[in-house]
Design a protein around this motif. Structure first.
Motif, PDB file in Angstrom:
ATOM      1  N   UNK A  13       0.840  -1.204   0.000  1.00  0.00           N
ATOM      2  CA  UNK A  13       0.000   0.000   0.000  1.00  0.00           C
ATOM      3  C   UNK A  13       0.875   1.253   0.000  1.00  0.00           C
ATOM      4  N   UNK A  14       1.955   1.214   0.782  1.00  0.00           N
ATOM      5  CA  UNK A  14       2.869   2.369   0.789  1.00  0.00           C
ATOM      6  C   UNK A  14       3.540   2.535  -0.576  1.00  0.00           C
ATOM      7  N   UNK A  15       3.853   1.411  -1.236  1.00  0.00           N
ATOM      8  CA  UNK A  15       4.433   1.500  -2.575  1.00  0.00           C
ATOM      9  C   UNK A  15       3.437   2.100  -3.566  1.00  0.00           C
ATOM     10  N   UNK A  16       2.169   1.722  -3.447  1.00  0.00           N
ATOM     11  CA  UNK A  16       1.142   2.274  -4.331  1.00  0.00           C
ATOM     12  C   UNK A  16       0.981   3.768  -4.098  1.00  0.00           C
ATOM     13  N   UNK A  17       0.982   4.163  -2.796  1.00  0.00           N
ATOM     14  CA  UNK A  17       0.878   5.592  -2.482  1.00  0.00           C
ATOM     15  C   UNK A  17       2.062   6.365  -3.059  1.00  0.00           C
ATOM     16  N   UNK A  55       2.514  -3.360  -8.027  1.00  0.00           N
ATOM     17  CA  UNK A  55       2.251  -3.415  -6.587  1.00  0.00           C
ATOM     18  C   UNK A  55       0.808  -3.800  -6.311  1.00  0.00           C
ATOM     19  N   UNK A  56      -0.117  -3.324  -7.162  1.00  0.00           N
ATOM     20  CA  UNK A  56      -1.531  -3.672  -6.993  1.00  0.00           C
ATOM     21  C   UNK A  56      -1.735  -5.169  -7.182  1.00  0.00           C
ATOM     22  N   UNK A  57      -1.090  -5.747  -8.179  1.00  0.00           N
ATOM     23  CA  UNK A  57      -1.204  -7.190  -8.405  1.00  0.00           C
ATOM     24  C   UNK A  57      -0.635  -7.988  -7.235  1.00  0.00           C
ATOM     25  N   UNK A 100      -3.092  -7.719  -4.405  1.00  0.00           N
ATOM     26  CA  UNK A 100      -4.226  -8.604  -4.629  1.00  0.00           C
ATOM     27  C   UNK A 100      -3.867 -10.061  -4.284  1.00  0.00           C
ATOM     28  N   UNK A 101      -2.686 -10.487  -4.681  1.00  0.00           N
ATOM     29  CA  UNK A 101      -2.232 -11.853  -4.389  1.00  0.00           C
ATOM     30  C   UNK A 101      -2.058 -12.060  -2.891  1.00  0.00           C
ATOM     31  N   UNK A 102      -1.557 -11.045  -2.197  1.00  0.00           N
ATOM     32  CA  UNK A 102      -1.387 -11.154  -0.745  1.00  0.00           C
ATOM     33  C   UNK A 102      -2.733 -11.257  -0.036  1.00  0.00           C
ATOM     34  N   UNK A 103      -3.708 -10.502  -0.510  1.00  0.00           N
ATOM     35  CA  UNK A 103      -5.054 -10.575   0.076  1.00  0.00           C
ATOM     36  C   UNK A 103      -5.648 -11.958  -0.151  1.00  0.00           C
ATOM     37  N   UNK A 104      -5.477 -12.483  -1.358  1.00  0.00           N
ATOM     38  CA  UNK A 104      -5.989 -13.816  -1.654  1.00  0.00           C
ATOM     39  C   UNK A 104      -5.325 -14.869  -0.749  1.00  0.00           C
ATOM     40  N   UNK A 105      -4.001 -14.724  -0.578  1.00  0.00           N
ATOM     41  CA  UNK A 105      -3.275 -15.665   0.272  1.00  0.00           C
ATOM     42  C   UNK A 105      -3.757 -15.584   1.721  1.00  0.00           C
ATOM     43  N   UNK A 106      -3.928 -14.367   2.246  1.00  0.00           N
ATOM     44  CA  UNK A 106      -4.371 -14.201   3.633  1.00  0.00           C
ATOM     45  C   UNK A 106      -5.774 -14.779   3.823  1.00  0.00           C
ATOM     46  N   UNK A 107      -6.651 -14.556   2.854  1.00  0.00           N
ATOM     47  CA  UNK A 107      -8.006 -15.102   2.937  1.00  0.00           C
ATOM     48  C   UNK A 107      -7.978 -16.629   2.959  1.00  0.00           C
ATOM     49  N   UNK A 108      -7.162 -17.210   2.097  1.00  0.00           N
ATOM     50  CA  UNK A 108      -7.056 -18.677   2.055  1.00  0.00           C
ATOM     51  C   UNK A 108      -6.495 -19.229   3.350  1.00  0.00           C
ATOM     52  N   UNK A 109      -5.449 -18.582   3.866  1.00  0.00           N
ATOM     53  CA  UNK A 109      -4.831 -19.051   5.102  1.00  0.00           C
ATOM     54  C   UNK A 109      -5.803 -18.952   6.274  1.00  0.00           C
TER      55      UNK A 109
END
Length: 286
Positions: free
Chosen positions: A102-106, A118-120, A123-132
């Motif tokens: 998020x800081x990189x996007x800002x 950074x957005x991609x 998105x992948x990190x959010x998907x990973x956290x949701x799965x975990x």
């Protein structure tokens, strides 16, 4: 009442009571006949035995209740530690990574740069956290539903969930009886070990195929988990005792007197075998 006091009571009280009765019987022999005296001694002995046995069993029930409560409290603490470690290893690190992205996007936005990469990654990190997170919830529900779990059924359900979430090909081979011949605690710990091994395959191995086999003979039960993932230098990994969830794994394995062997070659995959020796009687010293 303490056990030491019960021991003294068991030794002294019956002797005193019977001695006093014998004294009274001989003192008033003209009142109580020998036959009736023998009957009264037997009755008195029976009453003392019943009262003492009641006290002993009440003490045992109290101690057993405290032991069960301590076992439950210990199990809760273990689960809390396990959850905290798993959350730290997966969710907390994912959140930290997302914050960095998020800081990189800002920064890219302020500098009028393209933040798509950074957005991609975000998105992948959010998907990973949701799965975990879903995986952790499923793992907790699997154990919480029934403390006296059927090990094979629990593993099947967990593998089905793992396959659906990761897309990996799962082979489950069973060459043992449906009723694993261990105590409820030992079966639960074996399932925890299985969960930990599968969690580490998911986190580190990037495997596309996992083979789980359960087998037994007259002497031992064996659980083998093999993957076709990245692999690693097993000897170095075991010396470090950090990756592979070694600390919790070692604790679970030691608690049921099992053993673990690991074979891994970088780029080839990893095979872990857990062996639990059968015993004629099982006890949980925990």
């Amino acid at each position: 009442m303490q056990i030491t006091k019960m021991k003294w009571i068991a030794a002294i009280v019956p002797a005193i009571c019977i001695g006093l009765f014998e004294f009274a019987r001989h003192k008033f022999l003209h009142v109580i006949s020998m036959d009736w005296g023998n009957v009264l001694v037997a009755v008195l002995t029976g009453i003392i035995f019943i009262l003492f046995s009641h006290g002993i069993f009440a003490l045992m029930e109290n101690l057993y209740g405290k032991l069960q409560q301590e076992k439950q409290e210990t199990a809760v603490l273990q689960e809390r530690y396990r959850i905290a470690r798993n959350l730290h290893d997966s969710i907390a690190q994912s959140l930290f990574f997302m914050n960095v992205k998020i800081m990189e996007i800002e920064a890219a936005w302020k500098n009028q740069q393209e933040p798509l990469s950074a957005i991609n990654e975000l998105r992948e990190a959010i998907r990973f956290a949701d799965t975990e997170l879903r995986q952790h919830i499923f793992a907790l529900q699997t154990v919480a539903l029934d403390d006296n779990i059927n090990l094979i059924t629990a593993i099947q359900n967990h593998l089905r969930q793992y396959e659906a979430q990761t897309g990996a090909k799962i082979d489950f081979i069973i060459t043992c009886d449906n009723e694993i011949p261990f105590s409820a605690y030992e079966r639960k710990q074996l399932f925890h070990i299985f969960q930990e091994l599968l969690f580490n395959i998911r986190k580190h191995a990037a495997a596309t195929q996992v083979i789980v086999s359960l087998s037994e003979n007259n002497e031992a039960f064996t659980m083998t988990i093999a993957d076709n993932g990245k692999g690693f230098v097993a000897a170095d990994n075991l010396r470090q005792k950090q990756s592979f969830g070694y600390k919790m794994l070692e604790q679970d394995i030691r608690s049921i007197g099992a053993s673990l062997t690991l074979t891994s070659i970088p780029g080839t995959g990893t095979t872990v075998t857990v062996t639990k020796t059968k015993k004629r009687s099982y006890r949980h010293d925990h």
